[in-house]
Scaffold this active site. Structure first.
Site, short mmCIF file in Angstrom:
data_model
loop_
_atom_site.label_atom_id
_atom_site.label_comp_id
_atom_site.label_asym_id
_atom_site.label_seq_id
_atom_site.Cartn_x
_atom_site.Cartn_y
_atom_site.Cartn_z
N LYS A 113 16.43 -1.74 15.17
CA LYS A 113 15.52 -1.36 14.09
C LYS A 113 14.39 -2.37 14.04
O LYS A 113 14.58 -3.54 14.37
CB LYS A 113 16.22 -1.25 12.75
N ASN B 205 1.35 -2.08 4.28
CA ASN B 205 1.80 -3.40 3.87
C ASN B 205 1.14 -3.91 2.59
O ASN B 205 1.31 -5.07 2.24
CB ASN B 205 1.61 -4.38 5.02
N THR C 241 11.12 -8.59 13.72
CA THR C 241 11.93 -8.29 12.52
C THR C 241 12.78 -7.21 12.90
O THR C 241 12.48 -6.06 12.69
CB THR C 241 11.19 -7.70 11.38
N THR D 225 14.40 0.85 8.31
CA THR D 225 13.69 0.54 7.06
C THR D 225 12.40 1.37 7.06
O THR D 225 12.43 2.54 6.71
CB THR D 225 13.38 -0.97 6.92
N GLU E 171 4.30 -0.34 12.51
CA GLU E 171 3.68 0.17 11.29
C GLU E 171 2.17 0.39 11.42
O GLU E 171 1.43 -0.54 11.71
CB GLU E 171 3.91 -0.82 10.14
N SER F 216 7.51 -4.77 0.78
CA SER F 216 8.40 -4.51 1.90
C SER F 216 8.74 -5.81 2.59
O SER F 216 8.17 -6.84 2.30
CB SER F 216 7.77 -3.54 2.89
#
EC number: 2.3.1.35
Lengths: 383, 383
Positions: free
Chosen positions: A168, A378, A179, A146, A259, A383
């Site tokens: 992932k 974010n 996640t 993602t 991220e 997302s």
């Protein structure tokens, strides 16, 4: 080689059109046997996505022939229709693979609260089935990305048998699994109860101790499939170590790709009265936004470590706490220790050691710093 | 008018040189009686600063003649020397005011792990005592600022009596009170046990429900001093309401001045089975970094609200959850509700309602968004 490193597995990864940008978004992993044993570990979030509810149910038999995974939509908070879509996905895969839907797990990842475009997903399953290959592991790993910047795979080979896998995950990484979607495969010849024990043992000390941002997902799934194709039944400890090794490697890859992060922070708690204490303290430190900002700024702000420890129920005396940052004991006996100017924080990995001076138990939690890039990633889009 | 709005109090705020930039950093609040009743509530962090340990002890008598407050250093994690410094501060104030050190509370705020410059602080206490005034409340409020951009005061007057106060706090705001120092004064004629009950009741539903960044401080202190100078003894409920009102106002001021924030977020949990459930769910939502980023980006990402609810132990069924953002029920029965495009998030205040559909209990937690400015303020320098 990912999920196809072990014998007996084929995989595919394709662009089914679920993602609007045309990137790969559908993966299929098939266990060709002779054995089709499987185990799974799922998010402890009580708001579970439809594919998690489905796959938990399917796994009760300890048997899986295939896994369908999609990115581009989490199919979470989508009500009865979402569950019907997951069911239809499994039915479609069962039909094209000549098996039963009760042997097909489904994993989804992406935005919560949006129904999947089934008019694209179902034909995609058929296309993916037509492209299954013993070399398809990498394409499958790419199709489940993602916000991941890289795909993540890991393989260990022992005496004649192999454990491989793909993962992932880049945000919403927290306990009760990150996640993340993880599929592990092995050609070791083992029953599902052995797989289950090894998998739970491994995730408890690897993925469950990766806590990028304290946010727990609705879709986390880790599956382990065994084909028995090597004809070898390894000893339990040896097998468990191999599974743990692959999980640990994949967990590290998740942290390194988190991220917006600029630092990977290893929070090692030592001297704890119990392992539970060590995990509680490690998690409290790892989730402290002020400390995560300080580390981003390369500031060895040990006061924030002590503040975080102080919010836990762990056994400790405030005036016996010690904290080291990158090898320098900047806090000794709850007060000022070695000169903080000695701490070198230029590199990506930062090592925080919190010594509770209350026993011999330890635990390590991995996290990331808090950065403006994390906020941007974010806040700039859903997302 | 802050702490000097009520009769019987004098205060001062001066620059003692504790802060290197020469800004005001020392405040003194004196209760001139005739009564000198007091109550206090302190951080629940187990790593408590020296002034917290001191003031907790002093408050056991239910009597305070004065409070010395300094910014520019928290005197936390400073060991026995730090405690001696707090003691010496109280002794100095007692000496210049002609009272006993056991009637002097001390509050400190600033960087953790640094000893206070006593060669500046002690003369500062003497200077401040020389400048005590019935109009000194605002100067005192200014002297306790750290990263606060504005000083915070609040006053309510009822029939012949007053409750007033001042607060500081801008970051590390979390339960067990915020990183904050609050001094409230009243000229109502009440005993310390009544003050204690009213103060605990008020902080439980005000400061304890302000959670800017989930980080709990080592120094949080809320004091309430009564002079009895009005000669009036109000009824308990009326007095408790006045204290709650001042606490609520100051708590709101803290949220509006939180470090780097661009949004003030009111998280209202309704339909909970118990108030504890409502608070747990509210706090979980308020601490979700992904949601805080989404709100910064004006994205009504209700999936992140559901993810946060799902990590709690509260009573609820996932498919009965409802979420409104700024009045639009974007999530109904755990799935997609009204059109998210209808949500207007342009303004600073954002109102999130989470309906657990499990009972009648409610609670409101206030928090802020997560911004690049927050990261900057907490990474660019030690604080």
């Amino acid at each position: 080689m990912s999920v196809t490193a072990a014998q007996g597995f084929t995989a595919a990864g394709i662009a089914a059109g679920i993602k609007e940008n045309g990137n790969p978004d559908l993966a299929l992993v098939v266990n060709n046997g002779p054995r089709r044993a499987a185990a799974g570990v799922f998010t402890s979030n009580r708001v579970k996505a439809a594919p998690v509810l489905w796959s938990e149910q399917v796994l009760k038999s300890g048997k899986l022939s295939a896994v369908v995974l999609n990115s581009g939509g989490a199919n979470a908070c989508t009500g009865p229709k979402g569950f019907q879509d997951t069911h239809a996905t499994a039915e479609k895969a069962a039909e094209v693979l000549g098996t039963g839907a009760g042997e097909v797990a489904v994993c989804s990842t992406g935005l919560i609260g949006v129904l999947l475009p089934m008019d694209k997903l179902l034909p995609g399953v058929e296309t993916a089935a037509g492209r299954l290959s013993e070399h398809g592991g990498e394409k499958a790993a790419i199709a489940i990305k993602t916000t991941d910047t890289v795909h993540k795979t890991s393989v260990v080979t022992r005496g004649g048998w192999t454990v491989g896998g793909m993962a992932k995950g880049a945000g919403m990484l927290a306990p009760g699994l990150a996640t993340m979607l993880v599929v592990l495969t092995t050609d070791a010849d083992l029953a599902s109860d052995v797989l289950d024990r090894a998998l739970r043992g491994a995730t408890r000390v690897t993925f469950d101790r990766v806590d990028s941002d304290g946010c727990m997902s609705t879709n986390d799934t880790v599956l382990l499939l065994a084909s028995g194709a090597s004809g070898i039944t390894p000893g339990y400890e040896e097998f468990a170590e191999a599974v743990r090794s692959v999980c640990d490697d994949l967990g590290q890859q998740l942290i390194r790709d988190a991220e917006g992060a600029s630092k990977d922070i290893k929070v090692e708690v030592v001297g704890a009265a119990t392992e539970d204490d060590a995990v509680e303290v490690g998690r409290s430190i790892a989730r402290n936004n002020l400390l995560k900002c300080a580390i981003h700024g390369e500031d060895p702000n040990w006061g924030r470590v002590l503040s975080a420890i102080g919010t836990t129920k762990a056994a400790f005396e405030p005036d016996r706490l010690n904290v080291a940052i990158n090898g320098v004991w900047v806090c000794k006996n709850g007060g000022v220790g070695e000169d903080r100017e000695l701490v070198d924080m230029r590199y990506r990995e930062v090592h925080v050691v919190a010594d509770l001076a209350a026993g011999d138990a330890t635990a390590t939690i991995w996290t990331n710093d808090l950065t403006a890039d994390y906020v941007h990633e974010n806040s700039a889009y859903s997302s």
